[in-house]
Design a protein around this motif. Sequence first.
Motif, short mmCIF file in Angstrom:
data_model
loop_
_atom_site.label_atom_id
_atom_site.label_comp_id
_atom_site.label_asym_id
_atom_site.label_seq_id
_atom_site.Cartn_x
_atom_site.Cartn_y
_atom_site.Cartn_z
N GLN A 56 0.81 -1.21 0.00
CA GLN A 56 0.00 0.00 0.00
C GLN A 56 0.85 1.27 0.00
OE1 GLN A 56 -3.34 -0.22 2.55
NE2 GLN A 56 -3.72 1.99 2.63
N THR A 57 2.02 1.24 0.63
CA THR A 57 2.83 2.45 0.75
C THR A 57 3.98 2.51 -0.24
OG1 THR A 57 4.28 1.41 2.40
CG2 THR A 57 2.32 2.56 3.21
N GLY A 58 4.37 1.36 -0.80
CA GLY A 58 5.58 1.33 -1.61
C GLY A 58 6.81 1.19 -0.72
N THR A 59 7.90 0.76 -1.31
CA THR A 59 9.11 0.53 -0.52
C THR A 59 9.61 1.81 0.13
OG1 THR A 59 9.74 -1.31 -1.96
CG2 THR A 59 11.47 -0.33 -0.59
N GLU A 60 9.68 2.89 -0.63
CA GLU A 60 10.19 4.14 -0.08
C GLU A 60 9.26 4.69 1.00
OE1 GLU A 60 12.01 8.42 -1.69
OE2 GLU A 60 10.95 7.08 -3.05
N GLU A 183 0.28 0.74 12.63
CA GLU A 183 -0.70 1.64 12.02
C GLU A 183 -0.05 2.94 11.59
OE1 GLU A 183 -5.19 2.25 13.22
OE2 GLU A 183 -3.94 3.68 14.30
N ASN A 184 0.88 3.46 12.39
CA ASN A 184 1.57 4.69 12.02
C ASN A 184 2.45 4.51 10.79
OD1 ASN A 184 0.44 6.25 14.05
ND2 ASN A 184 2.09 5.83 15.50
N ILE A 185 3.06 3.35 10.65
CA ILE A 185 3.84 3.08 9.42
C ILE A 185 2.93 3.19 8.21
CG2 ILE A 185 5.14 1.34 8.14
CD1 ILE A 185 6.11 0.21 10.78
N LEU A 186 1.74 2.60 8.32
CA LEU A 186 0.79 2.63 7.20
C LEU A 186 0.34 4.06 6.90
CD1 LEU A 186 -1.01 1.15 5.19
CD2 LEU A 186 -2.69 0.86 7.02
N TYR A 187 -0.04 4.81 7.91
CA TYR A 187 -0.54 6.17 7.69
C TYR A 187 0.57 7.10 7.19
CZ TYR A 187 -5.21 5.51 9.64
OH TYR A 187 -6.51 5.13 9.84
N LEU A 188 1.72 7.04 7.80
CA LEU A 188 2.82 7.93 7.40
C LEU A 188 3.36 7.55 6.03
CD1 LEU A 188 4.57 8.12 10.88
CD2 LEU A 188 3.56 10.05 9.66
N GLY A 189 3.45 6.24 5.77
CA GLY A 189 3.91 5.82 4.44
C GLY A 189 2.94 6.22 3.35
N THR A 190 1.64 6.11 3.62
CA THR A 190 0.64 6.53 2.64
C THR A 190 0.69 8.04 2.43
OG1 THR A 190 -0.79 4.69 3.31
CG2 THR A 190 -1.82 6.51 2.10
N ALA A 191 0.87 8.79 3.53
CA ALA A 191 0.98 10.25 3.40
C ALA A 191 2.20 10.63 2.58
CB ALA A 191 1.06 10.87 4.79
N SER A 205 3.18 19.69 3.94
CA SER A 205 2.94 18.38 3.33
C SER A 205 1.99 17.55 4.19
CB SER A 205 4.26 17.63 3.16
OG SER A 205 4.84 17.36 4.42
N VAL A 206 1.40 16.55 3.55
CA VAL A 206 0.52 15.62 4.27
C VAL A 206 1.32 14.81 5.28
CG1 VAL A 206 -1.10 13.71 4.01
CG2 VAL A 206 -1.00 15.50 2.27
N THR A 207 2.55 14.48 4.94
CA THR A 207 3.40 13.72 5.86
C THR A 207 3.64 14.49 7.15
OG1 THR A 207 4.51 12.68 3.98
CG2 THR A 207 5.61 12.53 6.11
N ALA A 208 3.94 15.79 7.03
CA ALA A 208 4.19 16.60 8.21
C ALA A 208 2.93 16.71 9.07
CB ALA A 208 4.67 17.99 7.81
N ALA A 209 1.78 16.89 8.42
CA ALA A 209 0.53 16.99 9.18
C ALA A 209 0.21 15.68 9.89
CB ALA A 209 -0.61 17.38 8.24
N ARG A 214 -0.32 12.33 14.73
CA ARG A 214 -0.22 10.97 15.25
C ARG A 214 1.00 10.75 16.15
NH1 ARG A 214 -3.87 7.59 13.05
NH2 ARG A 214 -2.75 5.83 13.97
N ILE A 215 2.10 11.42 15.89
CA ILE A 215 3.33 11.18 16.64
C ILE A 215 3.55 12.23 17.72
CG2 ILE A 215 5.82 10.82 16.46
CD1 ILE A 215 4.11 8.70 15.06
N VAL A 216 3.25 13.49 17.41
CA VAL A 216 3.50 14.57 18.37
C VAL A 216 2.32 14.75 19.33
CG1 VAL A 216 4.00 17.02 18.64
CG2 VAL A 216 5.05 15.73 16.76
N MET A 217 1.12 14.87 18.78
CA MET A 217 -0.04 15.19 19.61
C MET A 217 -0.63 13.97 20.31
SD MET A 217 -2.28 18.07 17.60
CE MET A 217 -3.42 18.12 18.97
N SER A 218 -0.68 12.84 19.65
CA SER A 218 -1.45 11.72 20.22
C SER A 218 -0.74 10.38 20.11
CB SER A 218 -2.82 11.63 19.53
OG SER A 218 -2.64 11.47 18.13
N PRO A 219 0.53 10.28 20.50
CA PRO A 219 1.16 8.96 20.49
C PRO A 219 0.56 8.02 21.53
CG PRO A 219 2.56 10.54 21.62
CD PRO A 219 1.43 11.32 21.01
#
Length: 435
Positions: A56-60, A183-191, A205-209, A214-219
């Motif tokens: 779903q996210t691709g290797t990169e 789940e964060n890998i999936l969301y951040l990779g998709t972003a 960027s969507v990645t920064a948002a 997910r990482i700063v406000m609500s880990p």
Amino acid sequence: MATFPPNPPHPGHPAGGVPGHGPRVRWWQRNWVRYGALIALLTLSGLVILALVRQQTGTEGFLVGLGLAVLPVPLLLAAFRWLDRVDPGPWRNLLFSFAWGACAAALIAIVANSFATRWIATTTADPTSADTLGATVIAPIVEESAKAAAVLLVFLFRRRDFTGIVDGVVIAGVTATGFAFTENILYLGTAFGTDQLTGDRGFTSVTAATFFVRIVMSPFAHPLFTVLTGIGFGIAALSPDRQHIRRVLVPLTGLLLAMGMHAIWNGSSTFGQYGFFEVYGVFMVPMFGLLTWLAVWTRQRELRTVREELPVYVYAGWLPPSEPFVLGSMKARRLAREYARHHLGRPAARSVAQYEAYATSLAFLRHRAARGRAGADFAVRERELLHELGLRREVARPALDYAARRTAPPVPVVVPPWPPVYGSYGTPLYNPYRS
């Protein structure tokens, strides 16, 4: 109280029994078979979830998501391990919990959520409503149930390690940390993949948002939900075995609360332009503070239990009068380990840490026994723990004496004059290590 023979039997053998003459164990009941099956299940789940996320996210995108998603994991694990320092559970339980959350629970959630959302969209011909319903109803039910399965397995099969609310909080929190990691890998990779297509970079960027939310406000979001389930199982662990209805209803209530809290969080984006921030400030932060206070208060109560239950072993000669205070203080316990490490080396420090852990388990065992929750194996378990204390006595005693001198209150410790017989467990304690 149980009477102890001069030479306690090995913990692995029944008291008074002969090795090799116990009940026959069938092949599927052997530990190596169970461990092998569990490892195979988690490994297979990990490989499948890895393939699905990478697809779903691709290797990169996967590598970027992995690098960003791992950042809060050490902090969360350290927090739960700190909470568990009074009576630390085995690492294998934490490893299983994290692996279950990251692999098995994440796989169940991805497959079940995708199937349910597609089915709703096909049935209603309304993909938007299907996504909303999937996020606010289906996802909380599926994800919290999948995470709760790890807590249930530890509760059922590692019952000796699951003795109270702190154990439930730690197992649930570590499981949810593993789930959130995947789940964060999936969301951040998709972003990141979306940004690659649109050309967005930097803070816009969507990645920064996604990273900020997910990482700063609500880990702590997923751990916060699942901890409610863990508290339910912890209360069940404190309940007598005869209270069957309570031992079922309380964990179920915790699970339902976790689902409801998860649903409110997922549905915050549908509450208007500022719905997310309103739910975060009015609901999530206060709940985080309340549950944090509850966990810390429970840990302090555990320390008080150690101080209150161990003096009976002072009377029997197993412990000197100062040790209940030392073992009931995290500062004193730390000083004892540091003294042993500095003067005798790391092996001695490990022995002191083990001594502290066994003494704490002994206090909790006696606390449960006084309330009718010790079980039929109380005498055997007490004998095992006292035997382990005796084996480490010579190494641990100087370190604990040093900690007592550094931290003890400026009044003499008086051992209450307990009668020789305590409760309904029989004759006075016999101490084969007593000089």
